[in-house]
Design a protein around this motif. Structure first.
Motif, PDB file in Angstrom:
ATOM      1  N   CYS A  91       1.088  -0.838  -0.303  1.00  0.00           N
ATOM      2  CA  CYS A  91       0.091   0.385  -0.115  1.00  0.00           C
ATOM      3  C   CYS A  91       1.038   1.172  -0.121  1.00  0.00           C
ATOM      4  N   GLU A  92       1.977   1.008   0.503  1.00  0.00           N
ATOM      5  CA  GLU A  92       2.765   2.148   0.901  1.00  0.00           C
ATOM      6  C   GLU A  92       3.419   2.788  -0.218  1.00  0.00           C
ATOM      7  N   GLN A  93       3.928   1.609  -1.102  1.00  0.00           N
ATOM      8  CA  GLN A  93       4.233   1.120  -2.695  1.00  0.00           C
ATOM      9  C   GLN A  93       3.053   2.220  -3.456  1.00  0.00           C
ATOM     10  N   THR A  94       1.891   1.945  -3.253  1.00  0.00           N
ATOM     11  CA  THR A  94       1.091   2.308  -4.319  1.00  0.00           C
ATOM     12  C   THR A  94       0.904   3.609  -4.154  1.00  0.00           C
ATOM     13  N   ARG A  95       0.953   4.248  -2.753  1.00  0.00           N
ATOM     14  CA  ARG A  95       0.451   5.819  -2.316  1.00  0.00           C
ATOM     15  C   ARG A  95       1.679   6.624  -3.179  1.00  0.00           C
ATOM     16  N   ARG A  96       2.586   5.997  -3.091  1.00  0.00           N
ATOM     17  CA  ARG A  96       4.001   6.874  -3.469  1.00  0.00           C
ATOM     18  C   ARG A  96       4.416   6.316  -5.268  1.00  0.00           C
ATOM     19  N   ASP A  97       3.717   5.352  -5.338  1.00  0.00           N
ATOM     20  CA  ASP A  97       3.574   5.387  -7.028  1.00  0.00           C
ATOM     21  C   ASP A  97       2.005   6.767  -7.573  1.00  0.00           C
ATOM     22  N   LEU A  98       1.484   6.114  -7.281  1.00  0.00           N
ATOM     23  CA  LEU A  98      -0.140   7.357  -7.745  1.00  0.00           C
ATOM     24  C   LEU A  98       0.584   8.839  -7.789  1.00  0.00           C
ATOM     25  N   GLY A  99       1.286   8.835  -6.028  1.00  0.00           N
ATOM     26  CA  GLY A  99       1.183  10.884  -5.220  1.00  0.00           C
ATOM     27  C   GLY A  99       0.421  10.756  -4.725  1.00  0.00           C
ATOM     28  N   LEU A 100      -0.183  10.221  -3.883  1.00  0.00           N
ATOM     29  CA  LEU A 100      -1.278  10.571  -3.363  1.00  0.00           C
ATOM     30  C   LEU A 100      -0.662   9.930  -1.513  1.00  0.00           C
ATOM     31  N   GLU A 101      -1.451  10.562  -1.266  1.00  0.00           N
ATOM     32  CA  GLU A 101      -1.336  10.176   0.211  1.00  0.00           C
ATOM     33  C   GLU A 101      -2.575   9.155   1.480  1.00  0.00           C
ATOM     34  N   TYR A 102      -3.452   9.201   0.512  1.00  0.00           N
ATOM     35  CA  TYR A 102      -4.333   7.637   0.492  1.00  0.00           C
ATOM     36  C   TYR A 102      -4.758   7.724  -0.248  1.00  0.00           C
ATOM     37  N   LEU A 103      -5.599   6.183  -0.495  1.00  0.00           N
ATOM     38  CA  LEU A 103      -6.760   5.866  -0.895  1.00  0.00           C
ATOM     39  C   LEU A 103      -8.078   6.096  -0.832  1.00  0.00           C
ATOM     40  N   ASP A 104      -9.150   5.791  -1.499  1.00  0.00           N
ATOM     41  CA  ASP A 104     -10.500   6.255  -0.910  1.00  0.00           C
ATOM     42  C   ASP A 104     -11.344   4.744  -1.289  1.00  0.00           C
ATOM     43  N   LEU A 105     -10.583   3.766  -2.211  1.00  0.00           N
ATOM     44  CA  LEU A 105     -11.166   2.570  -2.148  1.00  0.00           C
ATOM     45  C   LEU A 105      -9.713   1.235  -2.458  1.00  0.00           C
ATOM     46  N   TYR A 106      -9.516   0.349  -1.958  1.00  0.00           N
ATOM     47  CA  TYR A 106      -7.807  -0.597  -1.612  1.00  0.00           C
ATOM     48  C   TYR A 106      -9.095  -1.558  -1.690  1.00  0.00           C
ATOM     49  N   LEU A 107      -8.143  -2.457  -2.233  1.00  0.00           N
ATOM     50  CA  LEU A 107      -8.440  -4.336  -2.552  1.00  0.00           C
ATOM     51  C   LEU A 107      -7.984  -5.078  -2.422  1.00  0.00           C
ATOM     52  N   ILE A 108      -8.716  -6.264  -2.338  1.00  0.00           N
ATOM     53  CA  ILE A 108      -7.966  -7.663  -2.620  1.00  0.00           C
ATOM     54  C   ILE A 108      -7.961  -8.414  -3.933  1.00  0.00           C
ATOM     55  N   HIS A 109      -7.168  -8.298  -4.071  1.00  0.00           N
ATOM     56  CA  HIS A 109      -7.325  -7.786  -6.094  1.00  0.00           C
ATOM     57  C   HIS A 109      -7.769  -9.853  -6.235  1.00  0.00           C
ATOM     58  N   TRP A 110      -7.386 -10.230  -5.835  1.00  0.00           N
ATOM     59  CA  TRP A 110      -7.774 -12.510  -5.938  1.00  0.00           C
ATOM     60  C   TRP A 110      -7.923 -12.836  -4.660  1.00  0.00           C
ATOM     61  N   PRO A 111      -8.607 -13.706  -4.274  1.00  0.00           N
ATOM     62  CA  PRO A 111      -8.458 -14.696  -3.121  1.00  0.00           C
ATOM     63  C   PRO A 111      -7.023 -15.481  -3.051  1.00  0.00           C
ATOM     64  N   LEU A 112      -6.993 -15.934  -4.245  1.00  0.00           N
ATOM     65  CA  LEU A 112      -5.625 -16.932  -4.228  1.00  0.00           C
ATOM     66  C   LEU A 112      -5.641 -18.404  -3.167  1.00  0.00           C
ATOM     67  N   PRO A 113      -6.920 -18.659  -2.901  1.00  0.00           N
ATOM     68  CA  PRO A 113      -7.204 -19.724  -2.308  1.00  0.00           C
ATOM     69  C   PRO A 113      -5.546 -20.928  -1.532  1.00  0.00           C
ATOM     70  N   ARG A 114      -5.786 -21.569  -3.025  1.00  0.00           N
ATOM     71  CA  ARG A 114      -4.235 -22.247  -2.533  1.00  0.00           C
ATOM     72  C   ARG A 114      -3.593 -21.607  -2.176  1.00  0.00           C
ATOM     73  N   VAL A 115      -2.841 -19.772  -1.696  1.00  0.00           N
ATOM     74  CA  VAL A 115      -1.642 -19.677  -1.485  1.00  0.00           C
ATOM     75  C   VAL A 115      -2.128 -19.517   0.298  1.00  0.00           C
ATOM     76  N   ASP A 116      -3.649 -18.991   0.535  1.00  0.00           N
ATOM     77  CA  ASP A 116      -4.672 -18.986   1.273  1.00  0.00           C
ATOM     78  C   ASP A 116      -3.804 -17.690   2.443  1.00  0.00           C
TER      79      ASP A 116
END
Length: 275
Positions: A91-116
């Motif tokens: 999340c820190e890297q994403t905010r840095r890349d976007l140039g934003l102090e906060y995100l309005d919505l942050y999601l888990i992209h896929w559940p990846l159940p095997r990785v669990d």
């Protein structure tokens, strides 16, 4: 500029009823598309670490001239970054890349159940929200059973589940599950990769209302309570995708479109692996 209605989240926030998708744009494409879309009236922009264009999305937001407080930005934790500490760093890297102090919505992209690791990842999102670095939290591509596990183990219900949803894959059971749990449904690939737009049910409805087939499908989403995230870098198509709130499909039209049978274009959430 088009005024877009908003939809409520279970945390008290609201999202515009249609957003701009950015996959698979490059940084340069995203910068141009996002800046133009925001000037046009879009207020919800969707990206992900996996897309590799967060820098470009951030550039587009900055270049648009639209105040940050008016723009709602979504990004997603990629599979390679799942886990509690890993997600905090991601999340820190994403905010840095976007140039934003906060995100309005942050999601888990896929559940990846095997990785669990998705429960630990979810705990990190809960912490990020508590720390004020993320305003709302949710998931993407989760099944009802996976949603229930998150709630059972953390006590926190996602605000959003973004899933593949289009007339060929109407997801009626999952929509009902979301409604029972107070979760807003977002649709990726809402136009079914534009492969269904020549279906007679869609073409006929477009003729009835004097709109395009794409507008019919996006209106179908809206009338089902779904928030579509169509992707387009073309200004004319962006404008068309935003202009879906001045007409309403009739119930027989809705039923015919919902009955269209088509394929799932993306992965199965119980099996798909994305890193």
């Amino acid at each position: 500029m088009t005024t877009t209605p908003t939809l409520p989240l279970n945390d008290g926030s609201r999202l515009p009823a249609v957003g701009l998708g950015t996959y698979p744009m490059t940084d340069d494409e995203a910068a141009t598309a996002v800046a133009g879309a925001l000037r046009m009236g879009y207020r919800l922009v969707d990206t992900a670490a996996k897309y590799g264009n967060e820098v470009g999305v951030g550039r587009g937001i900055a270049a648009s001239g639209v105040p940050r407080a008016e723009v709602l930005v979504t990004s997603k934790v990629r599979g390679a970054d799942q886990g509690y500490e890993e997600t905090l760093r991601a999340c820190e890297q994403t905010r840095r890349d976007l140039g934003l102090e906060y995100l309005d919505l942050y999601l888990i992209h896929w559940p990846l159940p095997r990785v669990d690791k998705y429960v630990d990842t979810w705990r990190a999102l809960v912490q990020l929200r508590a720390d004020g670095l993320v305003r709302s939290i949710g998931v993407s591509n989760f099944t009802a059973a996976q949603l229930d596990r998150l709630v059972a183990e953390t006590g926190v219900t996602p605000s959003v589940n973004q899933v593949e949803l289009h007339p060929g894959l109407p997801q009626a059971e999952l929509l009902a599950a979301h409604a029972e749990r107070g979760i807003l449904t977002q649709a990726w690939s809402p136009l079914g990769r534009r492969r269904l737009l020549d279906h007679p049910a869609i073409v006929e409805a477009a003729g009835n209302h004097g709109v395009s087939p794409g507008q019919v499908v996006l209106s179908w989403h809206h009338q089902r309570g779904v928030l579509p995230i169509p992707k387009s870098a073309d200004p004319a198509r962006q404008r068309e995708n935003l202009d879906i709130f001045r007409f309403a499909l009739h119930e027989p039209e809705m039923e015919r479109i919902t009955a269209i049978a088509g394929p799932r274009y993306g992965g199965d959430p119980d099996e798909h692996e994305e890193f």
